[in-house]
Design an enzyme around this catalytic site. Structure first.
Site, mmCIF file in Angstrom:
data_model
loop_
_atom_site.group_PDB
_atom_site.id
_atom_site.type_symbol
_atom_site.label_atom_id
_atom_site.label_comp_id
_atom_site.label_asym_id
_atom_site.label_seq_id
_atom_site.Cartn_x
_atom_site.Cartn_y
_atom_site.Cartn_z
ATOM 1 N N GLY A 20 0.810 -1.221 0.000
ATOM 2 C CA GLY A 20 0.000 0.000 0.000
ATOM 3 C C GLY A 20 0.838 1.263 0.000
ATOM 4 N N LYS A 54 17.947 -0.577 -6.408
ATOM 5 C CA LYS A 54 18.281 0.669 -7.093
ATOM 6 C C LYS A 54 17.016 1.511 -7.173
ATOM 7 C CE LYS A 54 20.657 3.337 -9.925
ATOM 8 N NZ LYS A 54 21.743 4.123 -9.293
ATOM 9 N N TYR A 55 17.123 2.803 -6.884
ATOM 10 C CA TYR A 55 15.971 3.682 -7.059
ATOM 11 C C TYR A 55 15.998 4.190 -8.486
ATOM 12 C CZ TYR A 55 12.499 7.281 -6.400
ATOM 13 O OH TYR A 55 11.368 8.055 -6.515
ATOM 14 N N ILE A 56 14.986 3.830 -9.229
ATOM 15 C CA ILE A 56 14.938 4.197 -10.646
ATOM 16 C C ILE A 56 14.400 5.620 -10.766
ATOM 17 C CG2 ILE A 56 14.088 3.529 -12.934
ATOM 18 C CD1 ILE A 56 15.509 1.173 -11.788
ATOM 19 N N HIS A 66 4.887 3.381 -13.568
ATOM 20 C CA HIS A 66 4.368 2.166 -12.945
ATOM 21 C C HIS A 66 3.394 1.547 -13.951
ATOM 22 C CE1 HIS A 66 2.403 -0.080 -9.424
ATOM 23 N NE2 HIS A 66 1.637 -0.325 -10.462
ATOM 24 N N LYS A 102 -1.890 5.175 -5.648
ATOM 25 C CA LYS A 102 -2.428 5.479 -6.976
ATOM 26 C C LYS A 102 -3.660 6.375 -6.894
ATOM 27 C CE LYS A 102 -0.896 0.870 -8.130
ATOM 28 N NZ LYS A 102 -1.307 -0.544 -8.113
ATOM 29 N N GLU A 105 6.495 -6.202 -7.842
ATOM 30 C CA GLU A 105 5.821 -7.112 -6.921
ATOM 31 C C GLU A 105 4.585 -7.673 -7.584
ATOM 32 O OE1 GLU A 105 3.910 -5.587 -3.483
ATOM 33 O OE2 GLU A 105 3.115 -3.835 -4.488
ATOM 34 N N ARG A 124 -4.632 -10.400 -5.616
ATOM 35 C CA ARG A 124 -6.041 -10.076 -5.345
ATOM 36 C C ARG A 124 -6.608 -9.342 -6.549
ATOM 37 N NH1 ARG A 124 -3.061 -5.719 -2.912
ATOM 38 N NH2 ARG A 124 -3.408 -3.956 -4.283
ATOM 39 N N VAL A 153 -8.175 -2.425 -7.032
ATOM 40 C CA VAL A 153 -9.080 -1.273 -7.133
ATOM 41 C C VAL A 153 -9.266 -0.890 -8.607
ATOM 42 C CG1 VAL A 153 -9.301 1.190 -6.593
ATOM 43 C CG2 VAL A 153 -8.412 -0.365 -4.857
HETATM 44 P P1 ADP Z 1 3.481 -1.236 -2.550
HETATM 45 O O1 ADP Z 1 3.303 -2.682 -2.297
HETATM 46 O O2 ADP Z 1 3.502 -0.474 -1.275
HETATM 47 O O3 ADP Z 1 2.540 -0.703 -3.566
HETATM 48 P P2 ADP Z 1 5.611 -1.191 -4.549
HETATM 49 O O4 ADP Z 1 6.851 -1.988 -4.441
HETATM 50 O O5 ADP Z 1 4.574 -1.644 -5.515
HETATM 51 O O6 ADP Z 1 4.977 -1.040 -3.089
HETATM 52 O O7 ADP Z 1 5.985 0.299 -4.906
HETATM 53 C C1 ADP Z 1 5.035 1.343 -4.919
HETATM 54 C C2 ADP Z 1 5.535 2.523 -5.724
HETATM 55 O O8 ADP Z 1 6.813 2.961 -5.262
HETATM 56 C C3 ADP Z 1 5.744 2.225 -7.194
HETATM 57 O O9 ADP Z 1 4.569 2.347 -7.927
HETATM 58 C C4 ADP Z 1 6.789 3.262 -7.586
HETATM 59 O O10 ADP Z 1 6.175 4.503 -7.796
HETATM 60 C C5 ADP Z 1 7.642 3.387 -6.343
HETATM 61 N N1 ADP Z 1 8.838 2.508 -6.414
HETATM 62 C C6 ADP Z 1 8.965 1.273 -5.917
HETATM 63 N N2 ADP Z 1 10.187 0.749 -6.170
HETATM 64 C C7 ADP Z 1 10.866 1.700 -6.837
HETATM 65 C C8 ADP Z 1 12.204 1.775 -7.374
HETATM 66 N N3 ADP Z 1 13.091 0.775 -7.274
HETATM 67 N N4 ADP Z 1 12.567 2.919 -8.009
HETATM 68 C C9 ADP Z 1 11.688 3.948 -8.126
HETATM 69 N N5 ADP Z 1 10.444 3.945 -7.631
HETATM 70 C C10 ADP Z 1 10.026 2.830 -6.989
#
Ligand code: ADP
Length: 445
Positions: free
Chosen positions: A164, A201-203, A208, A237, A287, A291, A294
């Site tokens: 979340g 790595k932070y992209i 998404h 989102k 990930e 389920r 939304v």
């Molecule tokens: P959650 O389960 O809380 O939704 P996610 O792993 O899906 O967590 O990540 C949620 C959001 O975080 C992504 O949609 C993206 O915007 C951002 N994010 C996650 N990982 C990265 C990454 N490695 N680099 C840049 N942004 C990221």
């Protein structure tokens, strides 16, 4: 096919599932907390059982109460919706033990994907591209320092059990790494009950993009195209669309194939979403959500597939009603999440809705459990409606969304409608060239 299903949820998703049951000729039983006694999911189900107080811990998350409600009403299956118990592997297992079919993936699927670090490791083995990072959880300060240096800054630390949009921290330099690591660990314990964190790595400025998959018990796995969910605030989102304005037919095809291979590699069952992060034409597994989501309606609009009915049919042992070659994406769909929130400060704004008018006309769908005179309780998620439009192309969908937002009247409480109207006017949003950081920039955050 099942004769009677219990819906372990509330709000718009409970109504959505009741609608699917009705169309399939299945009786529905809803459950409700004391504060939800006047809700539409209570009114529209064939039966409803009060399972506890407003606090979800005593009601919508109360496994013994829900299982007893299913037993006394002779339900053969339970649909968990999203949130609450939808991704609780123990609940899915307890349903099985009680001889009640859980409409969703297997407990093993949920357990594996719920552990994000383990899910990533599994995907690497299946040949799915993942964001460079640690293999599994990171346990020591020395380890994380070395890893971050190897990966290169910025990095993101995530809780293995997170979800979340919570439990994540971006780190730009070695100076703040250890502090962030320790904070992330302690937050992971307090929020998710598990200290495991991992690093990747932070992209920079990614999109998404996620793929909807459906799998039956006969070995069929089909994907239903993508959803672009790059319009987010604090990783939550706000607007979703399908198809993604960023995908070329070539990447779309590849992403779909990778998603199907990923689902097959874990013997995935029922509906699921594989989330990818897209940078240029490179995409990486982030990930899997085990389920219905939304934002599933945008996929329904462009494919013509009723995902909730397919979930129920698949859980009853029926094969999917379509093959991969039957899935044709036509037109364009956009969803705006209407939250009972201050559109500037984003503070929750529960209370009584004095006037409520939903938009209509061609290509408009509103999924909501709210109505004029309804009181939004403070105890649950602030989303009160999803406004979904369909158009022959993105331009038509955009104009339809703008005019539908104008028609959508909610009085008595504040909502995010004015924010959506502003975004819909923004040239960058309209151009389709945006990334996950777009909204926060737009809001000046
Ligand atoms: P959650 O389960 O809380 O939704 P996610 O792993 O899906 O967590 O990540 C949620 C959001 O975080 C992504 O949609 C993206 O915007 C951002 N994010 C996650 N990982 C990265 C990454 N490695 N680099 C840049 N942004 C990221």
């Amino acid at each position: 096919m099942f004769k009677k299903i219990l819906i372990a949820n509330r709000g718009e998703i409970a109504l959505r599932i009741i609608r699917a049951c009705r169309e399939l000729g299945i009786k529905s039983v809803s459950v409700h907390s004391t504060i939800d006694a006047d809700s539409l999911h209570v009114r529209f189900a064939d039966e409803s059982i009060c399972i506890g107080p407003a606090d979800p811990a005593g009601s919508y998350r109360n496994i013994p109460s829900i299982l007893s409600a299913a037993e006394i009403t002779d339900c053969e299956a339970i649909h968990p919706g999203y949130g609450f118990l939808a991704e609780n592997a123990n609940f899915a297992e307890m349903c099985e033990t009680a001889g009640i079919k859980f409409i969703g993936p297997t407990p093993d699927n949920i357990r594996l994907m719920g552990d994000k670090a383990r899910a990533k490791e599994t995907m690497i083995k299946a040949g799915v591209p993942v964001v460079p990072g640690s293999k599994g959880a990171v346990t020591s300060e020395d380890e994380i320092l070395l890893l971050a240096q190897k990966i290169g800054y910025p990095v993101i630390i995530k809780a293995s059990a997170g979800g979340g949009g919570r439990g994540m921290r971006v780190v730009h330099s070695a100076g703040s790494l250890i502090n962030s690591f320790l904070m992330c660990q302690s937050e992971a314990v307090s929020s998710f009950g598990c200290p495991d964190v991992y690093i990747e790595k932070y992209i920079n400025e990614p999109r998404h993009v996620e793929i909807q998959v459906m799998a039956d018990e006969h070995g069929n796995v089909v994907h239903l195209g993508e959803r672009d969910c790059s319009i987010q605030r604090r990783h939550q989102k706000l607007i979703e669309e399908s198809p993604s304005p960023a995908l070329t037919p070539k990447i779309r095809k590849k992403m779909g194939e990778v998603a199907v291979a990923a689902a097959k590699s874990v013997n995935y069952m029922n509906a699921g979403t594989i989330e990818f992060i897209l940078a240029g034409d490179q995409f990486y597994f982030m990930e899997m959500n085990t389920r219905i989501q939304v934002e599933h309606p945008v996929t329904e609009m462009v494919t013509g597939v009723d995902l909730v009915k397919e979930q129920i049919k698949a859980a009853s042992g029926m094969p999917l009603g379509f093959r991969q070659e039957d899935i044709n994406i036509t037109g364009h769909s956009i969803e705006c999440r209407i939250n009972a929130e201050d559109p500037e400060k984003f503070t929750p704004c529960p209370g009584k809705i004095t006037s409520f008018n939903t938009p209509g006309g061609p290509g408009v769908r509103v999924d909501t459990a709210a109505y004029g005179g309804y009181t939004v309780p403070p105890n649950y998620d602030s989303m009160i409606a999803k406004l979904i439009v369909y158009g022959k192309d993105r331009d038509e969908a955009l104009s339809r969304m703008s005019r539908s937002l104008e028609e959508f009247i909610v009085e008595g409480i504040k909502t995010t409608i004015p924010l959506h109207q502003k975004i819909l006017k923004d040239p960058i949003f309209r151009s389709g060239k945006f990334h996950t950081g777009y909204l926060e920039k737009f809001l000046g955050m």
